[in-house]
Scaffold this motif. Structure first.
Motif, PDB file in Angstrom:
ATOM      1  N   ALA A 108    -113.856  18.277  34.692  1.00  0.00           N
ATOM      2  CA  ALA A 108    -113.037  18.213  33.481  1.00  0.00           C
ATOM      3  C   ALA A 108    -113.777  17.490  32.366  1.00  0.00           C
ATOM      4  CB  ALA A 108    -111.712  17.517  33.777  1.00  0.00           C
ATOM      5  N   GLY A 109    -114.478  16.408  32.725  1.00  0.00           N
ATOM      6  CA  GLY A 109    -115.240  15.681  31.721  1.00  0.00           C
ATOM      7  C   GLY A 109    -116.289  16.563  31.082  1.00  0.00           C
ATOM      8  N   ASP A 110    -117.003  17.333  31.893  1.00  0.00           N
ATOM      9  CA  ASP A 110    -118.018  18.233  31.352  1.00  0.00           C
ATOM     10  C   ASP A 110    -117.389  19.230  30.391  1.00  0.00           C
ATOM     11  OD1 ASP A 110    -120.918  19.240  31.644  1.00  0.00           O
ATOM     12  OD2 ASP A 110    -119.724  21.041  31.967  1.00  0.00           O
ATOM     13  N   ALA A 111    -116.238  19.778  30.759  1.00  0.00           N
ATOM     14  CA  ALA A 111    -115.573  20.770  29.906  1.00  0.00           C
ATOM     15  C   ALA A 111    -115.077  20.149  28.601  1.00  0.00           C
ATOM     16  CB  ALA A 111    -114.404  21.397  30.666  1.00  0.00           C
ATOM     17  N   VAL A 112    -114.514  18.949  28.685  1.00  0.00           N
ATOM     18  CA  VAL A 112    -114.004  18.288  27.478  1.00  0.00           C
ATOM     19  C   VAL A 112    -115.150  17.879  26.564  1.00  0.00           C
ATOM     20  CG1 VAL A 112    -112.762  16.263  26.619  1.00  0.00           C
ATOM     21  CG2 VAL A 112    -111.877  17.534  28.582  1.00  0.00           C
ATOM     22  N   PHE A 113    -116.256  17.392  27.134  1.00  0.00           N
ATOM     23  CA  PHE A 113    -117.421  17.050  26.319  1.00  0.00           C
ATOM     24  C   PHE A 113    -117.939  18.285  25.600  1.00  0.00           C
ATOM     25  CE2 PHE A 113    -118.415  13.454  29.507  1.00  0.00           C
ATOM     26  CZ  PHE A 113    -117.682  12.549  28.753  1.00  0.00           C
ATOM     27  N   ALA A 114    -117.889  19.436  26.274  1.00  0.00           N
ATOM     28  CA  ALA A 114    -118.377  20.677  25.668  1.00  0.00           C
ATOM     29  C   ALA A 114    -117.519  21.098  24.484  1.00  0.00           C
ATOM     30  CB  ALA A 114    -118.414  21.790  26.717  1.00  0.00           C
ATOM     31  N   SER A 115    -116.218  20.907  24.598  1.00  0.00           N
ATOM     32  CA  SER A 115    -115.315  21.377  23.538  1.00  0.00           C
ATOM     33  C   SER A 115    -115.127  20.361  22.418  1.00  0.00           C
ATOM     34  CB  SER A 115    -113.952  21.743  24.131  1.00  0.00           C
ATOM     35  OG  SER A 115    -113.334  20.601  24.708  1.00  0.00           O
ATOM     36  N   LYS A 116    -115.162  19.063  22.746  1.00  0.00           N
ATOM     37  CA  LYS A 116    -114.862  18.039  21.743  1.00  0.00           C
ATOM     38  C   LYS A 116    -116.044  17.173  21.362  1.00  0.00           C
ATOM     39  CE  LYS A 116    -109.995  17.493  22.960  1.00  0.00           C
ATOM     40  NZ  LYS A 116    -109.089  17.032  21.950  1.00  0.00           N
ATOM     41  N   GLY A 117    -117.104  17.174  22.187  1.00  0.00           N
ATOM     42  CA  GLY A 117    -118.202  16.239  21.972  1.00  0.00           C
ATOM     43  C   GLY A 117    -117.865  14.907  22.618  1.00  0.00           C
ATOM     44  N   TYR A 118    -118.884  14.071  22.777  1.00  0.00           N
ATOM     45  CA  TYR A 118    -118.664  12.801  23.485  1.00  0.00           C
ATOM     46  C   TYR A 118    -117.720  11.876  22.721  1.00  0.00           C
ATOM     47  CZ  TYR A 118    -119.541   8.471  25.984  1.00  0.00           C
ATOM     48  OH  TYR A 118    -119.375   7.312  26.697  1.00  0.00           O
ATOM     49  N   ASP A 119    -117.964  11.708  21.439  1.00  0.00           N
ATOM     50  CA  ASP A 119    -117.216  10.713  20.665  1.00  0.00           C
ATOM     51  C   ASP A 119    -115.728  11.039  20.562  1.00  0.00           C
ATOM     52  OD1 ASP A 119    -119.543   9.273  20.261  1.00  0.00           O
ATOM     53  OD2 ASP A 119    -120.012  10.290  18.373  1.00  0.00           O
ATOM     54  N   LYS A 120    -115.405  12.322  20.449  1.00  0.00           N
ATOM     55  CA  LYS A 120    -114.012  12.717  20.268  1.00  0.00           C
ATOM     56  C   LYS A 120    -113.287  12.981  21.585  1.00  0.00           C
ATOM     57  CE  LYS A 120    -114.618  14.614  15.621  1.00  0.00           C
ATOM     58  NZ  LYS A 120    -114.484  15.820  14.754  1.00  0.00           N
ATOM     59  N   ALA A 121    -114.025  12.932  22.681  1.00  0.00           N
ATOM     60  CA  ALA A 121    -113.393  13.109  23.995  1.00  0.00           C
ATOM     61  C   ALA A 121    -112.760  11.798  24.422  1.00  0.00           C
ATOM     62  CB  ALA A 121    -114.436  13.541  25.022  1.00  0.00           C
ATOM     63  N   HIS A 122    -111.527  11.840  24.890  1.00  0.00           N
ATOM     64  CA  HIS A 122    -110.817  10.635  25.325  1.00  0.00           C
ATOM     65  C   HIS A 122    -110.443  10.763  26.796  1.00  0.00           C
ATOM     66  CE1 HIS A 122    -110.639   9.347  21.180  1.00  0.00           C
ATOM     67  NE2 HIS A 122    -110.058  10.494  20.831  1.00  0.00           N
ATOM     68  N   VAL A 123    -110.218   9.629  27.397  1.00  0.00           N
ATOM     69  CA  VAL A 123    -109.826   9.611  28.803  1.00  0.00           C
ATOM     70  C   VAL A 123    -108.571  10.452  29.019  1.00  0.00           C
ATOM     71  CG1 VAL A 123    -108.921   8.119  30.637  1.00  0.00           C
ATOM     72  CG2 VAL A 123    -110.949   7.422  29.338  1.00  0.00           C
ATOM     73  N   THR A 124    -107.647  10.379  28.084  1.00  0.00           N
ATOM     74  CA  THR A 124    -106.414  11.180  28.218  1.00  0.00           C
ATOM     75  C   THR A 124    -106.725  12.667  28.267  1.00  0.00           C
ATOM     76  OG1 THR A 124    -106.186  11.059  25.802  1.00  0.00           O
ATOM     77  CG2 THR A 124    -104.909   9.478  27.120  1.00  0.00           C
ATOM     78  N   ASP A 125    -107.717  13.123  27.465  1.00  0.00           N
ATOM     79  CA  ASP A 125    -108.108  14.534  27.464  1.00  0.00           C
ATOM     80  C   ASP A 125    -108.692  14.938  28.820  1.00  0.00           C
ATOM     81  OD1 ASP A 125    -107.486  14.710  24.690  1.00  0.00           O
ATOM     82  OD2 ASP A 125    -109.459  13.878  24.216  1.00  0.00           O
ATOM     83  N   ILE A 126    -109.555  14.080  29.343  1.00  0.00           N
ATOM     84  CA  ILE A 126    -110.223  14.393  30.606  1.00  0.00           C
ATOM     85  C   ILE A 126    -109.224  14.417  31.755  1.00  0.00           C
ATOM     86  CG2 ILE A 126    -111.963  13.594  32.256  1.00  0.00           C
ATOM     87  CD1 ILE A 126    -113.457  12.375  29.807  1.00  0.00           C
ATOM     88  N   ALA A 127    -108.346  13.421  31.789  1.00  0.00           N
ATOM     89  CA  ALA A 127    -107.339  13.368  32.852  1.00  0.00           C
ATOM     90  C   ALA A 127    -106.435  14.600  32.802  1.00  0.00           C
ATOM     91  CB  ALA A 127    -106.515  12.097  32.729  1.00  0.00           C
ATOM     92  N   ALA A 128    -105.999  14.959  31.593  1.00  0.00           N
ATOM     93  CA  ALA A 128    -105.117  16.115  31.447  1.00  0.00           C
ATOM     94  C   ALA A 128    -105.819  17.404  31.870  1.00  0.00           C
ATOM     95  CB  ALA A 128    -104.635  16.223  29.998  1.00  0.00           C
ATOM     96  N   ALA A 129    -107.091  17.548  31.492  1.00  0.00           N
ATOM     97  CA  ALA A 129    -107.848  18.756  31.851  1.00  0.00           C
ATOM     98  C   ALA A 129    -108.017  18.871  33.358  1.00  0.00           C
ATOM     99  CB  ALA A 129    -109.203  18.741  31.167  1.00  0.00           C
ATOM    100  N   ALA A 130    -108.088  17.732  34.043  1.00  0.00           N
ATOM    101  CA  ALA A 130    -108.223  17.736  35.505  1.00  0.00           C
ATOM    102  C   ALA A 130    -106.885  17.869  36.211  1.00  0.00           C
ATOM    103  CB  ALA A 130    -108.912  16.458  35.960  1.00  0.00           C
ATOM    104  N   GLY A 131    -105.801  17.719  35.459  1.00  0.00           N
ATOM    105  CA  GLY A 131    -104.475  17.795  36.063  1.00  0.00           C
ATOM    106  C   GLY A 131    -104.036  16.499  36.709  1.00  0.00           C
ATOM    107  N   TYR A 132    -104.567  15.382  36.219  1.00  0.00           N
ATOM    108  CA  TYR A 132    -104.240  14.078  36.791  1.00  0.00           C
ATOM    109  C   TYR A 132    -103.671  13.153  35.712  1.00  0.00           C
ATOM    110  CZ  TYR A 132    -106.950  15.248  40.985  1.00  0.00           C
ATOM    111  OH  TYR A 132    -107.404  15.827  42.143  1.00  0.00           O
ATOM    112  N   SER A 133    -103.101  12.046  36.174  1.00  0.00           N
ATOM    113  CA  SER A 133    -102.618  11.020  35.253  1.00  0.00           C
ATOM    114  C   SER A 133    -103.782  10.136  34.808  1.00  0.00           C
ATOM    115  CB  SER A 133    -101.574  10.149  35.951  1.00  0.00           C
ATOM    116  OG  SER A 133    -102.192   9.400  36.998  1.00  0.00           O
ATOM    117  N   ILE A 134    -103.548   9.374  33.743  1.00  0.00           N
ATOM    118  CA  ILE A 134    -104.569   8.425  33.287  1.00  0.00           C
ATOM    119  C   ILE A 134    -104.847   7.400  34.383  1.00  0.00           C
ATOM    120  CG2 ILE A 134    -105.118   6.667  31.565  1.00  0.00           C
ATOM    121  CD1 ILE A 134    -103.406   8.203  29.591  1.00  0.00           C
TER     122      ILE A 134
END
Length: 222
Positions: A33-59
């Motif tokens: 999920a982190g790899d996918a979020v970094f690809a779509s948003k870039g490192y700076d704009k990617a947040h933990v909430t985005d990564i957790a949601a993309a993986a289907g998990y809670s923060i």
């Protein structure tokens, strides 16, 4: 028994041990999920909430596996580098190369490298951002070591298949060529939305020709 990959990931600072199958699954899904979020948003704009949601998990699940976003990125880097080094040896050890020309091997290597970079596009876009911010120095040594390993394996192959290529600087020339190839492919990956002037086939053939020319080898596969 824990697999080797999760064993070394658990040794990283900020990556919390995943001993159970369920924990290892969560770790893997968060990395993807982190790899996918970094690809779509870039490192700076990617947040933990985005990564957790993309993986289907809670923060909370995220913070149970990683200290922060930086720790997850470090895990992506070490995993990519170590998988890469293992894959390099597997590639050069294939029986298919016993009767192949250097040009055939080089072309196949470039094509494979392009696929690997594309599959890990999020990591490389994030790495580019971290580099611009002066925060990526710790990530490059293992990546550069992998390229050096590939360059030395390529030089050994050329010496066996084309003994007439007795260049005393062959090792360094091969390493240089592979670094240049990676640079071109990463540049295309980073700017894919505005960099469609040349198609994949043209790039593959051109990089193969540039490499064989630089190394003083025939450019046409047999």
């Amino acid at each position: 028994m824990m697999d080797t990959e999760h064993s070394y990931l658990n040794e990283l600072d900020g990556v919390y041990p995943a001993f159970q199958a369920r924990s290892r699954l969560a770790q893997e899904r968060l990395l993807r999920a982190g790899d996918a979020v970094f690809a779509s948003k870039g490192y700076d704009k990617a947040h933990v909430t985005d990564i957790a949601a993309a993986a289907g998990y809670s923060i909370g699940t995220f913070y149970g596996r990683f200290r922060d976003k930086e720790a997850l990125f470090a895990a992506l880097q070490i995993r990519f580098a170590r998988r890469g080094r293992a894959n390099i040896d597997r590639f050069f050890d294939l029986e298919r190369w016993h009767d192949a020309t250097p040009a055939e091997l080089i072309e196949t290597y470039i094509e494979g490298t392009s696929r690997v970079l594309t599959r890990n596009s999020g990591f490389f876009r994030a790495l580019y951002q971290r580099s611009l911010a002066g925060e990526a120095a710790a990530y490059w040594p293992e990546l550069r070591a992998a390229t050096r390993q590939a360059g030395l394996r390529l030089a050994d192959f050329i010496r066996k298949q084309a003994p007439e290529a007795g260049d005393p600087e062959l090792d360094e020339r091969c390493i240089f060529c592979l670094r240049a190839i990676e640079g071109m492919l990463v540049h295309r990956l980073l700017h894919w939305k505005i960099n469609e002037e040349f198609d994949q086939a043209f790039i593959l053939k051109s990089l193969t020709r540039m490499t064989t020319t630089t190394l003083g080898l025939p450019s046409n596969p047999k």
